[in-house]
Write a protein that holds these residues in place. Sequence first.
Motif, short mmCIF file in Angstrom:
data_model
loop_
_atom_site.label_atom_id
_atom_site.label_comp_id
_atom_site.label_asym_id
_atom_site.label_seq_id
_atom_site.Cartn_x
_atom_site.Cartn_y
_atom_site.Cartn_z
N LEU A 426 0.76 -1.10 0.17
CA LEU A 426 -0.01 -0.24 0.15
C LEU A 426 1.32 0.81 -0.15
N GLY A 427 2.05 1.15 1.13
CA GLY A 427 3.11 2.30 1.06
C GLY A 427 3.48 2.84 -0.69
N MET A 428 3.74 1.72 -1.41
CA MET A 428 4.81 1.72 -2.82
C MET A 428 3.68 2.35 -3.68
N GLU A 429 1.79 2.27 -3.76
CA GLU A 429 1.32 2.49 -4.33
C GLU A 429 0.83 4.64 -4.03
N LYS A 430 0.88 4.39 -2.55
CA LYS A 430 1.07 5.69 -2.60
C LYS A 430 2.07 6.44 -2.69
N ARG A 431 2.96 6.15 -3.48
CA ARG A 431 4.42 6.24 -3.75
C ARG A 431 5.52 7.14 -2.37
N GLY A 432 5.27 6.46 -0.96
CA GLY A 432 5.33 6.18 -0.40
C GLY A 432 7.21 6.07 -0.10
N THR A 448 6.97 4.13 10.61
CA THR A 448 7.39 5.34 10.40
C THR A 448 7.33 5.53 8.72
N PHE A 449 6.18 6.68 7.60
CA PHE A 449 6.75 6.36 6.29
C PHE A 449 6.56 7.36 6.33
N ARG A 450 6.75 8.40 5.19
CA ARG A 450 6.84 9.67 4.70
C ARG A 450 6.12 9.39 3.50
N PHE A 451 5.05 10.24 3.02
CA PHE A 451 4.06 10.33 2.18
C PHE A 451 4.12 11.70 1.39
N PRO A 452 3.52 11.87 0.75
CA PRO A 452 2.36 13.12 -0.24
C PRO A 452 1.64 13.44 0.09
N MET A 453 1.20 13.74 1.11
CA MET A 453 0.17 14.30 1.66
C MET A 453 -1.49 14.04 0.72
N ASN A 454 -1.73 14.17 -0.32
CA ASN A 454 -2.46 14.30 -1.79
C ASN A 454 -2.96 12.58 -1.68
N GLU A 455 -1.51 11.59 -1.35
CA GLU A 455 -1.94 9.94 -1.63
C GLU A 455 -3.22 9.52 -0.49
#
Length: 601
Positions: A426-432, A448-455
Amino acid sequence: MFKYDPKLIRNFSIIAHIDHGKSTIADRLLEFTNTVSKREMKEQYLDNMELEREKGITIKARPVTMIYKADDGNVYQINIIDTPGHVDFSYEVSRSLSACEGALLVVDASQGVQAQTLANVLLAVERDLEIVPVINKIDLPSANIEDVKKQIEDIIGLPTDNLVLTSAKKDIGTKELLERIITDVPPPKKIDTDKLKALVFDSHYDTYRGVMAYVRIISSEIKKGSQIFMMATNKTFEVLEVGKFSPNATPVDSLKAGEVGYLVANIKNTTDIKIGDTVTLAKDKALKPLSGFKNITPVVYAGFYPIDTTDFENLKDALTKLQLNDSALHVEQESSHALGFGFRCGFLGLLHLEIIFERLSREYDLDIITTAPSVVYKLTLNSGKYIEIDSPTHYPDPTIIKHIEEPYIECHIMTPSDFLGAIMSLGMEKRGNLIKTETINDKRLILTFRFPMNEILTDFNDKLKSITKGYASFDYELSGYEKADIIRLEIKVNEETVDAFSCLVHRSKAEMKGRAVCKRLKDLIPKQLFKVPIQATIGGKIIARETISAMGKNVTAKCYGGDITRKRKLWEKQKKGKKKMKEIGKVKIPSSVFTEVLKSE
């Protein structure tokens, strides 16, 4: 009967993750102190909003004053401020905590420490509050008290010597909890000033009395008839009534230092009061306001439009009243070619958006459409000028953009270790990006992930709950901006751009998103008498297309027998008519289509 003495006042908050029994503990305390009689008692007594009961969450902070005779023989005034647990309402929590000296940290005996428990504890620690750990639901067969104790010590770093074990449902440990509040939560600090200072930690609009401000008196006292001065808005008002919540609004002669209550003044305009503001006397002003007041910066934006255009003024009025009750809501007027006049609203998160939308529908009986939520992007232009945009309508010509930055969040996910693989996917799908993995025990992890908020705006929470069977919890905080390849995706219906469906997306997701919206619109828009093309475009280049076939009309039905040329003439005439209609015809998109497409997004 309570005789005023600051040493006998206790102000505390209850902080916990959603569904750890916070509201039920508040119920037991109200019942035990006879603040609410058994006949009037109902579950989640302080959650008086229909939405709160339905979703099983606290949305609004709610104060209540209880009088309790302790084992030491003294009569105490205990002020409880019930706080929300969800990350979207963290400002609400922080304001409530500013009005307290202590906090009960409630942890579910079967679920253990969750992501939002951690986030809210950090807010309490920042404010130097005395924290009393409470393990609730100890009667459950799945309760694991020793393991939860270890989690409180290891993850949060709190000693568990003063731990209280309770079961709010079975009324176990309520008296012990009250006694622990008396001994562990300190009384209000004495302030070296005789000037009035009161913190506004919440407010709401009463139809009959106007604005009601919830206050915690820090120093001096406030009475009916006092001329007060609001330090953030520089406005002066006369106090018409002061009172306490016990649990309903009850007028009193005055509110003194350390006490929590409300004031009603001749405040007619809802913008004249801000949550976090300092109230002082107009003639004897305090020199500086209380620390901690800040204007909230929204992180998610969406457009609200009335389905019936005559409801515009009603929507404006409803949003103004909600803003008073919720200082984190940002509102500004805008118009859309497809949807008419409406408002661009800013929120702290997606749940916040959903709650406001539901409240407008239920409390104000409004039918509204909401556009797809978006975040704030920072654009640097070739000229060196710097602009911020939150809507595709404000997106400038791509040739003049030097680069775009999008907001990122740091996200902490607590999960059973069995679901690690699914969460990584799921993290990879959401560009995390996975920053670190911590092991709590042999069964649980913190990722602990870092995600673009838009995702994570639309379906992240649903997908996370789905792949972890509801066991994972997450909480996030903003973590700066990074350069990204963000483009404007336009949706055209019959060659006309529909700005309500247009959005800003990452280039890698544009085609997939365009295909999905076109396919959805093809199913939802009613057939016309001519073919209707639906296209997704980026800067004039078509990346996805669907066509709604024309509605069939048998123009030769009246012909019977005779020569075929007669039928051919009619078909030719029909063909010309359809061609002309395609050129001048307009496609009216029903309002239900907007709602359905935005829902599916």
